[in-house]
Scaffold this motif. Structure first.
Motif, mmCIF file in Angstrom:
data_model
loop_
_atom_site.group_PDB
_atom_site.id
_atom_site.type_symbol
_atom_site.label_atom_id
_atom_site.label_comp_id
_atom_site.label_asym_id
_atom_site.label_seq_id
_atom_site.Cartn_x
_atom_site.Cartn_y
_atom_site.Cartn_z
ATOM 1 N N ARG A 1 57.452 21.086 47.972
ATOM 2 C CA ARG A 1 57.444 19.957 48.909
ATOM 3 C C ARG A 1 56.128 19.191 48.795
ATOM 4 N NH1 ARG A 1 59.515 23.923 53.276
ATOM 5 N NH2 ARG A 1 61.775 23.607 53.285
ATOM 6 N N VAL A 2 55.057 19.926 48.524
ATOM 7 C CA VAL A 2 53.729 19.320 48.442
ATOM 8 C C VAL A 2 53.413 18.839 47.034
ATOM 9 C CG1 VAL A 2 51.253 19.819 48.622
ATOM 10 C CG2 VAL A 2 52.821 20.652 50.377
ATOM 11 N N GLY A 3 53.826 19.595 46.020
ATOM 12 C CA GLY A 3 53.329 19.335 44.668
ATOM 13 C C GLY A 3 54.356 19.017 43.615
ATOM 14 N N ALA A 4 55.583 18.656 44.008
ATOM 15 C CA ALA A 4 56.609 18.372 42.995
ATOM 16 C C ALA A 4 56.225 17.207 42.099
ATOM 17 C CB ALA A 4 57.951 18.088 43.675
ATOM 18 N N HIS A 5 55.353 16.337 42.575
ATOM 19 C CA HIS A 5 54.986 15.155 41.788
ATOM 20 C C HIS A 5 53.991 15.475 40.675
ATOM 21 C CE1 HIS A 5 51.841 15.669 44.721
ATOM 22 N NE2 HIS A 5 51.097 14.746 44.163
ATOM 23 N N VAL A 6 53.387 16.681 40.690
ATOM 24 C CA VAL A 6 52.350 16.985 39.698
ATOM 25 C C VAL A 6 52.691 18.173 38.806
ATOM 26 C CG1 VAL A 6 50.528 16.030 41.152
ATOM 27 C CG2 VAL A 6 51.050 18.472 41.292
ATOM 28 N N VAL A 7 53.673 18.982 39.174
ATOM 29 C CA VAL A 7 53.948 20.196 38.398
ATOM 30 C C VAL A 7 54.620 19.849 37.072
ATOM 31 C CG1 VAL A 7 54.128 21.643 40.448
ATOM 32 C CG2 VAL A 7 56.180 20.530 39.551
ATOM 33 N N PRO B 1 43.545 34.486 50.577
ATOM 34 C CA PRO B 1 43.847 33.301 49.764
ATOM 35 C C PRO B 1 45.094 32.554 50.216
ATOM 36 C CG PRO B 1 44.494 35.281 48.590
ATOM 37 C CD PRO B 1 43.755 35.735 49.823
ATOM 38 N N ALA B 2 45.829 33.116 51.177
ATOM 39 C CA ALA B 2 47.017 32.438 51.701
ATOM 40 C C ALA B 2 46.758 31.792 53.055
ATOM 41 C CB ALA B 2 48.173 33.430 51.823
ATOM 42 N N GLY C 1 46.796 21.963 57.756
ATOM 43 C CA GLY C 1 47.967 22.823 57.691
ATOM 44 C C GLY C 1 48.366 23.252 56.302
ATOM 45 N N LEU C 2 47.556 22.956 55.301
ATOM 46 C CA LEU C 2 47.876 23.318 53.926
ATOM 47 C C LEU C 2 47.297 24.677 53.570
ATOM 48 C CD1 LEU C 2 47.123 19.907 52.171
ATOM 49 C CD2 LEU C 2 49.356 20.781 52.878
ATOM 50 N N SER C 3 47.919 25.326 52.606
ATOM 51 C CA SER C 3 47.371 26.559 52.056
ATOM 52 C C SER C 3 46.489 26.213 50.861
ATOM 53 C CB SER C 3 48.505 27.479 51.607
ATOM 54 O OG SER C 3 49.141 26.941 50.456
ATOM 55 N N PRO C 4 45.638 27.150 50.406
ATOM 56 C CA PRO C 4 44.853 26.871 49.195
ATOM 57 C C PRO C 4 45.723 26.498 47.997
ATOM 58 C CG PRO C 4 43.921 28.748 50.346
ATOM 59 C CD PRO C 4 45.206 28.403 51.058
ATOM 60 N N LEU C 5 46.899 27.114 47.868
ATOM 61 C CA LEU C 5 47.792 26.763 46.762
ATOM 62 C C LEU C 5 48.222 25.305 46.859
ATOM 63 C CD1 LEU C 5 49.573 27.462 44.321
ATOM 64 C CD2 LEU C 5 51.338 28.214 45.940
ATOM 65 N N GLU C 6 48.569 24.863 48.046
ATOM 66 C CA GLU C 6 49.022 23.486 48.223
ATOM 67 C C GLU C 6 47.880 22.496 48.004
ATOM 68 O OE1 GLU C 6 52.229 25.303 51.332
ATOM 69 O OE2 GLU C 6 50.570 24.098 52.098
ATOM 70 N N VAL C 7 46.669 22.865 48.436
ATOM 71 C CA VAL C 7 45.498 22.030 48.153
ATOM 72 C C VAL C 7 45.288 21.926 46.650
ATOM 73 C CG1 VAL C 7 42.983 21.874 48.355
ATOM 74 C CG2 VAL C 7 44.354 22.516 50.345
ATOM 75 N N ALA C 8 45.406 23.054 45.961
ATOM 76 C CA ALA C 8 45.214 23.060 44.507
ATOM 77 C C ALA C 8 46.229 22.163 43.812
ATOM 78 C CB ALA C 8 45.314 24.490 43.983
ATOM 79 N N LEU C 9 47.474 22.198 44.251
ATOM 80 C CA LEU C 9 48.491 21.339 43.645
ATOM 81 C C LEU C 9 48.177 19.868 43.888
ATOM 82 C CD1 LEU C 9 51.696 23.373 44.554
ATOM 83 C CD2 LEU C 9 50.801 22.978 42.252
ATOM 84 N N LEU D 1 36.894 26.311 55.184
ATOM 85 C CA LEU D 1 36.230 25.284 54.385
ATOM 86 C C LEU D 1 35.959 25.784 52.976
ATOM 87 C CD1 LEU D 1 33.560 23.640 56.729
ATOM 88 C CD2 LEU D 1 35.461 22.500 55.588
ATOM 89 N N ALA D 2 35.489 27.019 52.876
ATOM 90 C CA ALA D 2 35.180 27.585 51.562
ATOM 91 C C ALA D 2 36.435 27.703 50.706
ATOM 92 C CB ALA D 2 34.522 28.950 51.737
ATOM 93 N N LEU D 3 37.526 28.187 51.290
ATOM 94 C CA LEU D 3 38.778 28.302 50.545
ATOM 95 C C LEU D 3 39.276 26.930 50.092
ATOM 96 C CD1 LEU D 3 40.571 30.953 52.779
ATOM 97 C CD2 LEU D 3 40.007 31.254 50.356
ATOM 98 N N GLU D 4 39.168 25.949 50.974
ATOM 99 C CA GLU D 4 39.624 24.599 50.626
ATOM 100 C C GLU D 4 38.800 24.016 49.491
ATOM 101 O OE1 GLU D 4 40.801 20.407 52.844
ATOM 102 O OE2 GLU D 4 39.597 21.893 53.897
ATOM 103 N N ARG D 5 37.477 24.205 49.558
ATOM 104 C CA ARG D 5 36.618 23.662 48.512
ATOM 105 C C ARG D 5 36.896 24.341 47.173
ATOM 106 N NH1 ARG D 5 36.410 19.964 49.871
ATOM 107 N NH2 ARG D 5 36.584 19.542 47.667
ATOM 108 N N ALA D 6 37.061 25.653 47.184
ATOM 109 C CA ALA D 6 37.327 26.369 45.936
ATOM 110 C C ALA D 6 38.633 25.900 45.313
ATOM 111 C CB ALA D 6 37.367 27.873 46.196
#
Length: 407
Positions: free
Chosen positions: A316-322, A278-279, A285-293, A254-259
């Motif tokens: 796959r997760v963040g191509a629409h925002v990068v 951090p991974a 099923g998402l990683s913190p990087l994918e949540v951030a994207l 939860l803490a990693l996701e919120r950050a």
């Protein structure tokens, strides 16, 4: 996980407060709030349900139904299925005549039909009685047969359809030793009075409405319910301050996701400092990087990349925002590109990102199916460009003919 007494501070509920809560369609069981609470079960219906079961109805189930024979729940619940930590929707408490996919009798008949089809020697009595869940996707059962598992709570979760990339098939598993223990696992990941969380919002609204009138007993009852609900919020910040966060999987995730979602680099750095990975997979099923994207947390993204986190699914997760530079960086670090990444890039405002990803993937049938969409988007872009040019010309002419009305 979080045991909460019905009698919460600042004092237990008075008889009048309990009556007011009941009139508002609310009920309490095992320290949790039930919405749209139904009248208690009567003896005749209780006996009719028991006749369909392989053994006596467990006492905690009878206690729940004597309190409220059905309703809705608005908490978070996670469980381990086949070694994976997954969310489970336990939103409905089935009852006769409910407006869900099936009512209680409908689910009982459904289970009996399935058992009869799959087991020719079936006794005709249910070992696992369906008591709640979410539509036809997830169900919660109570074990009714006598023996060491009597009263245990198990769940069933429908898998994704065949052909889906993440298809895992149907899964089942044990949730708790009894129904009271299961209710003790109902928590809130976020405080609905402090954040715009989806889970808990209905409880917040019901409690606030109860306390919005002029009746002092209703206001005091609402204050106690608010305290009870907020006592179920998972306190990862407290665990962080106490130095115990890294050892508690759900809290650290939860803490990693919120950050990551809040673009909080300082918090992420502190979490890593106390031993969080951090991974690590967080929510859904998402990683913190994918949540951030997904949340466009663009301060956190480069910090995570500097930690060397895996990037395989990032496009796959963040191509629409990068942007183009970030897309190149992710590709250089080994991000996978397939039809889903290209499809996401089609939502990106920078056509050069689309061009880059299309150049990084081999053609296949999935990509071929994107051809028609690419042509449609191209036609829309031409139309939009022409419309913009036409609007510009018309505005120029308007300024020429009526200069005194120029904006």
């Amino acid at each position: 996980m979080t045991e909460v007494s019905d009698n919460v501070l600042p004092g237990s509920l008075s008889d009048r407060e309990r009556r007011i809560i009941g009139e508002a369609g609310l009920a309490l069981f095992a320290g949790r709030l039930v919405l749209d609470a139904q009248p208690p079960i009567d003896d005749a219906v209780l006996a009719a349900v028991a006749e369909r079961c392989a053994g006596p109805l467990p006492d905690p189930l009878v206690a729940l139904w004597r309190t409220t024979f059905g309703g809705r729940l608005d908490y978070d619940l996670r469980t381990d299925l086949d070694g994976q930590d997954v969310p489970l929707s336990f939103a409905e408490l089935f009852y006769p005549g409910s407006g869900g996919y099936h009512d209680l009798w409908g689910w009982i008949d459904h289970e009996c039909e399935l058992a009869g089809e799959s087991r020719p020697d079936w006794s005709g009595l249910l070992v696992h009685l369906p008591i709640g869940g979410f539509e036809y996707l997830e169900r919660v059962y109570v074990h009714t047969a006598t023996g060491p598992d009597h009263g245990a709570v198990v769940c069933w979760r429908q898998g994704l359809p065949p052909g889906w990339e993440l298809s895992t098939g149907d899964r089942a598993g044990r949730l708790a030793g009894d129904l009271r223990a299961l209710f003790g696992r109902l928590v809130l990941d976020r405080d609905p009075w402090e954040t715009q969380a989806d889970t808990g919002a209905e409880m917040r609204d019901a409690v606030d409405e109860l306390g919005s009138g002029g009746d002092p007993d209703a206001r005091s009852a609402a204050a106690k319910l608010r305290r009870l609900v907020r006592a179920t919020v998972l306190d990862w910040r407290g665990a962080l301050d106490e130095g115990t966060l890294a050892a508690q999987r759900r809290l650290r995730r939860l803490a990693l996701e919120r950050a990551a979602a809040d673009d909080d680099v300082a918090l992420l750095a502190r979490l890593v400092e106390v031993g969080c990975d951090p991974a690590e997979e967080v929510g859904s099923g998402l990683s913190p990087l994918e949540v951030a994207l997904l949340q466009r947390s663009f301060a956190v993204v480069p910090w995570l990349l500097a930690q060397g986190v895996p990037v395989e699914n990032s496009l796959r997760v963040g191509a629409h925002v990068v942007d183009l530079d970030l897309a190149r960086d992710l590709l250089d670090r080994g991000a996978a590109v397939d039809a889903s990444a290209v499809a996401g890039a089609l939502e990106n405002g920078d056509v050069e990102v689309v061009r880059l990803l299309c150049g990084a993937v081999r053609s296949d049938e999935d990509l071929a199916r994107l051809g028609a969409r690419l042509r449609t988007l191209a036609a829309e872009a031409v139309t939009a460009e022409r419309a913009q040019r036409r609007a510009s010309v018309l505005a120029e002419l308007a300024d020429r003919f009526t200069p005194d009305r120029r904006p």
